[in-house]
Design a protein around this motif. Sequence first.
Motif, short mmCIF file in Angstrom:
data_model
loop_
_atom_site.label_atom_id
_atom_site.label_comp_id
_atom_site.label_asym_id
_atom_site.label_seq_id
_atom_site.Cartn_x
_atom_site.Cartn_y
_atom_site.Cartn_z
N LYS A 103 0.83 -1.21 0.00
CA LYS A 103 0.00 0.00 0.00
C LYS A 103 0.86 1.26 0.00
CE LYS A 103 -4.20 -1.99 1.88
NZ LYS A 103 -4.87 -2.26 0.61
N VAL A 141 -7.77 5.97 9.27
CA VAL A 141 -7.70 4.62 8.68
C VAL A 141 -6.28 4.08 8.83
CG1 VAL A 141 -8.21 3.24 6.64
CG2 VAL A 141 -9.48 5.37 7.02
N LYS A 143 -3.76 1.06 7.84
CA LYS A 143 -3.64 0.00 6.83
C LYS A 143 -2.30 -0.71 6.93
CE LYS A 143 -6.59 2.16 3.37
NZ LYS A 143 -6.79 2.48 1.96
N VAL A 153 -7.16 -3.56 6.94
CA VAL A 153 -7.61 -2.16 7.04
C VAL A 153 -8.53 -2.01 8.24
CG1 VAL A 153 -8.93 -0.32 5.89
CG2 VAL A 153 -7.46 -1.83 4.53
N ILE A 155 -10.76 0.93 10.40
CA ILE A 155 -11.22 2.31 10.49
C ILE A 155 -11.38 2.63 11.97
CG2 ILE A 155 -13.07 3.92 9.84
CD1 ILE A 155 -13.19 2.32 7.22
N GLU A 185 -4.15 6.90 7.09
CA GLU A 185 -4.81 7.58 5.98
C GLU A 185 -6.04 8.35 6.43
OE1 GLU A 185 -4.87 5.28 2.18
OE2 GLU A 185 -7.02 5.60 2.36
N GLU A 186 -6.28 9.45 5.77
CA GLU A 186 -7.48 10.26 5.96
C GLU A 186 -8.72 9.41 5.66
OE1 GLU A 186 -9.44 13.90 3.25
OE2 GLU A 186 -7.64 12.85 2.60
N PHE A 187 -9.75 9.53 6.49
CA PHE A 187 -10.99 8.79 6.26
C PHE A 187 -11.84 9.52 5.23
CE2 PHE A 187 -15.55 8.37 7.28
CZ PHE A 187 -15.69 7.00 7.17
N LEU A 188 -12.37 8.78 4.28
CA LEU A 188 -13.24 9.37 3.26
C LEU A 188 -14.66 8.85 3.46
CD1 LEU A 188 -11.00 8.87 0.10
CD2 LEU A 188 -11.36 11.01 1.34
N GLU A 192 -18.85 3.38 -2.22
CA GLU A 192 -17.76 2.75 -2.97
C GLU A 192 -18.22 2.20 -4.31
OE1 GLU A 192 -14.97 0.14 -0.79
OE2 GLU A 192 -15.99 0.89 0.99
N LYS A 214 -19.93 -5.80 0.93
CA LYS A 214 -18.88 -6.47 1.71
C LYS A 214 -19.34 -7.04 3.04
CE LYS A 214 -14.70 -4.48 -0.13
NZ LYS A 214 -14.27 -3.16 -0.52
N MET A 273 -13.93 5.70 -4.02
CA MET A 273 -14.90 6.23 -3.05
C MET A 273 -15.49 7.50 -3.65
SD MET A 273 -16.11 5.61 0.02
CE MET A 273 -15.13 5.03 1.40
N LEU A 282 -9.29 4.57 -3.65
CA LEU A 282 -8.90 3.94 -2.37
C LEU A 282 -7.74 3.00 -2.59
CD1 LEU A 282 -12.28 2.87 -0.71
CD2 LEU A 282 -10.81 4.80 -0.10
N GLU A 283 -7.86 2.18 -3.61
CA GLU A 283 -6.80 1.18 -3.82
C GLU A 283 -6.81 0.65 -5.24
OE1 GLU A 283 -7.46 -2.62 -2.03
OE2 GLU A 283 -9.56 -2.68 -2.64
P1 AMP Z 1 -8.57 -1.17 0.80
O1 AMP Z 1 -7.95 -2.52 1.00
O2 AMP Z 1 -7.62 -0.03 0.83
O3 AMP Z 1 -9.57 -1.08 -0.30
O4 AMP Z 1 -9.54 -1.03 2.06
C1 AMP Z 1 -10.57 -1.95 2.32
C2 AMP Z 1 -11.83 -1.20 2.64
O5 AMP Z 1 -11.60 -0.29 3.71
C3 AMP Z 1 -12.34 -0.35 1.49
O6 AMP Z 1 -13.09 -1.10 0.61
C4 AMP Z 1 -13.14 0.68 2.25
O7 AMP Z 1 -14.39 0.15 2.62
C5 AMP Z 1 -12.34 0.90 3.49
N1 AMP Z 1 -11.41 2.03 3.35
C6 AMP Z 1 -10.13 1.98 2.90
N2 AMP Z 1 -9.57 3.19 2.89
C7 AMP Z 1 -10.51 4.05 3.32
C8 AMP Z 1 -10.54 5.48 3.53
N3 AMP Z 1 -9.48 6.24 3.29
N4 AMP Z 1 -11.69 6.01 3.97
C9 AMP Z 1 -12.77 5.24 4.23
N5 AMP Z 1 -12.80 3.91 4.07
C10 AMP Z 1 -11.70 3.31 3.62
#
Ligand code: AMP
Length: 416
Positions: A103, A141, A143, A153, A155, A185-188, A192, A214, A273, A282-283
């Motif tokens: 990441k 967040v 990770k 991950v 939150i 990481e900043e929460f958004l 999704e 999910k 997001m 996000l990824e």
């Molecule tokens: P990721 O593996 O980075 O996709 O994270 C898994 C899940 O965590 C995502 O599908 C989102 O539901 C949540 N998530 C990841 N990053 C954030 C973020 N910056 N803000 C809010 N939710 C997040």
Amino acid sequence: MKILVIGNGGREHAIAWKVSLSENVEKVYCAPGNGGMAIENKCENVALDTTPKLLEFAKKENIDLTIVGPEVKLVEGIVDVFKENGLKIFGPGKAAAQLEGSKSFSKDFMKKYGVKTAAYEVFQDVELAKKYAKDAEYPLVVKADGLAAGKGVVICSSYSEAESALNEFMVDDVFKGSGKTVVLEEFLDGVEASILSITDGNVIIPFISAKDHKQIFDNDEGPNTGGMGAIAPNPYCTPEVLKEFDEKILMPTLEGIKKENMDYCGIIFFGIMITKKGTYLLEYNVRMGDPETQAVLPLLISDFTEIILSAIDGKLKDIKIQWKKEAACCLVLASGGYPLKYETGREIKIKNNKSKVFAAGAIEDKGVLKTSGGRVLALVNTAKTLDEAIKATYNDVKNVEFDNMYFRKDIGTLYK
Ligand code: AMP
Ligand code: GLY
């Protein structure tokens, strides 16, 4: 053509099914495959999983094309090994697979190429991470840097939650190395969407958008799972959202792939997001999504094998991908207790079924289909409208039976 599909989930069943529909495809070997792939037309399971064994098989059987389902094999570098041996394989090389495998690598890549993403900091020292977390805004967040089977991950709504996550990841090392480095990481806040795309390293073409579900329970409650269902297209992906995605995420990503000279011929999955402040990445995942693939591929009109071969030949610029003007609903039928404890080995009975069935945690045992995992099967329907696709799918649940079957009742419902 002879194709080898690596993996054993619902996603790989959907891939094997779709490529088997190509006229030029004579045989699809699935390694190791599952109980659904075993009975799919033209398909045959082969009990292989390590890269050396897969390579030996591909050479011996003169496999024309190998398609890799899961990220772990890509991150391990199977693509490099096959290519060094002169074999055609679809997926990014080991270095490019770091876009999912790390990441911090992917966030640094996004920052370098101006891909719109949440603000972040990377830490290797737990005390420095805690210091940063103390002064941060919440939710925050946390990770794990490396692969963590979807569990990396957290939150956090307070410092004490962040502190526990940091201790688990960095000190207790619950992910065996994958959490030694963390991204804070900043929460958004938003909704999704999953957008799969295909690239040959020069051109990138997005597929129809999808929406995963999910959480295990209705109303998006309870712990996260591998995905309890999916719909496509994603109703939140309006033309405005897709325009912003194209300009601020898709194109800068392609630019980065070119400038970094990445060996990337494969699928890129964008987890985005959609917020009031715009659309953020996000990824990246370097493979298809599960269960998004099971919803997206049934909507594809074009020949999937030909699309993949065009990418491998660097000719994506010459093709146009056609989609049905319909919607798809994919409902996962799971073993009760999943994602925690559940039983396996239960007989699965399917009768008068009209949906496309993709198997995941299901194996064939002496001619009987039995449960072998948490997510057992997915039922998929496409129809002119999403409502019709949802209705057709739920109508068919009565035709599938196994002990302690569990499924969400609200796939396709939008909560925000
Ligand atoms: P990721 O593996 O980075 O996709 O994270 C898994 C899940 O965590 C995502 O599908 C989102 O539901 C949540 N998530 C990841 N990053 C954030 C973020 N910056 N803000 C809010 N939710 C997040
Ligand atoms: N459905 C999310 C994923 O495949 O990662």
